[in-house]
Design a protein around this motif. Sequence first.
Motif, PDB file in Angstrom:
ATOM      1  N   ASP A 125      -4.789  -1.862  -5.455  1.00  0.00           N
ATOM      2  CA  ASP A 125      -6.197  -1.461  -4.867  1.00  0.00           C
ATOM      3  C   ASP A 125      -6.410  -0.240  -4.442  1.00  0.00           C
ATOM      4  O   ASP A 125      -5.810   0.364  -3.502  1.00  0.00           O
ATOM      5  CB  ASP A 125      -6.440  -2.669  -4.189  1.00  0.00           C
ATOM      6  N   ALA A 126      -7.183   0.482  -5.229  1.00  0.00           N
ATOM      7  CA  ALA A 126      -7.708   1.800  -4.485  1.00  0.00           C
ATOM      8  C   ALA A 126      -8.383   2.166  -3.316  1.00  0.00           C
ATOM      9  O   ALA A 126      -8.060   2.823  -2.307  1.00  0.00           O
ATOM     10  CB  ALA A 126      -8.410   2.552  -5.695  1.00  0.00           C
ATOM     11  N   THR A 165      -4.653   5.181  -6.635  1.00  0.00           N
ATOM     12  CA  THR A 165      -4.002   3.991  -6.024  1.00  0.00           C
ATOM     13  C   THR A 165      -2.567   4.281  -5.637  1.00  0.00           C
ATOM     14  O   THR A 165      -1.890   3.549  -5.237  1.00  0.00           O
ATOM     15  CB  THR A 165      -3.691   2.811  -7.211  1.00  0.00           C
TER      16      THR A 165
END
Length: 416
Positions: free
Chosen positions: A348-349, A372
């Motif tokens: 998840d960025a 990420t």
Amino acid sequence: MKLESLQAAEKKLLLQTYERNPYLFTGGKGVYLHDENGDAYLDLLSGIGCSALGYGHPALEAAIIEQTKKLLHTSNLFFQEHTAELALRLTEISGLDRVYLCNSGTEAWEAAMKLARAHSLMLREEGRNIGTKFIALEHSFHGRTMGSVSTTHKAKYREPFAPLIPTVDFVAFNDVAALRAAFSTDVCSILIETIQGEGGIHPVSREFFAAARELCDSTGALLIADEIQCGVGRTGKWFAYQHYGIMPDVTTLAKPIAGGVPMGAMLCTEEVAKAFHPGMHGTTFGGNPLACAAAIAVIDTIKRDAILEHITETGTYFLDRLNDLAKSKPAIKEVRGLGLMIGVELHDATLAGDIARELMEHRIIINRTSDTVLRFLPPYILEKKHVDIAVEALAELLSIHESKNTAVLAGGTTHG
Ligand SMILES: Cc1ncc(COP(=O)(O)O)c(C=O)c1O
């Protein structure tokens, strides 16, 4: 000046090309940077891979001070005391024959691109069939000047400056079939970051590197390895291509070479060097006495203190600890790296951004690349005890986020 007043002054006075983190570092010792209040931060980024010997290293400091007292600059109109001494070291550690010195990574890359064009011209004048196109790779980063940025893949770095060099084809990373399909006698050079840095710490595959070498050999095109981020010891060998046993015709280096003093270099074979004649390329500052003295001190210290072996040992320990952590932390997608060039990719960025910021708040400096990927490029003198501090902080932050998510999920179930 304090941080707040600097922020206000810079906002007014500087072109807004950087989104700086709100920290002001005024000193450093070993692997720690100190902020304006004297607080120490464990530095796992080393100024994006430059401060190879950390801060206040006695050998580097002494070389810089001594040279500063003697002579800073005279230009390339004259001979300089340390140029040949440094070039000899660079040829010995790289296996290449000739050296061009400049001031930054992008300048080294520009020199390499120009050399590739000049070399292809030389071959055409000899009657060979070879063109002027470059093949670069998707997700590559080679710098920001007009030539370099033409070979840098990210659209947001390139598009505002169009038209760029039109003869650059991008090929999917590590896709041998795509490389073969894109290659022809029109190509003067294949451009490869041996380990993509800004692209998220991705090593080129052996098959791809070997195919690039073979294709170049078939026409006389140049294989150019960008080692600006991964070279000069970062991966536990002097150059990352040495892990593959494949020699490029040209390589570029910069970041750590002078331990934080701006310097870049392009190295090439004897044969390729014939394409440059006096006046075809140059720079006023390139290889000035101060930068050369610093670079010699960096190389000699790495040799004297067996720092390559230390990088391999500490890097392996770091990777092992991160791989162990990944087993218990589902937020981690993959751990990649070689030596002290390490990326931890999260799924998840947003989480990656949060973790990078929160590590800074815990006084541990890293950064996020490619959205990420948490990137670690620490000083080469990092020790296992520092790795432990970093991995434990990362583990704690990931646990906190996990428990927040669990709470949100639990809350959602209750209300659902
Ligand atoms: C692989 C690579 N090439 C080129 C460059 C450009 O170097 P510089 O920022 O010194 O111009 C960088 C910088 O991050 C890099 O990582």
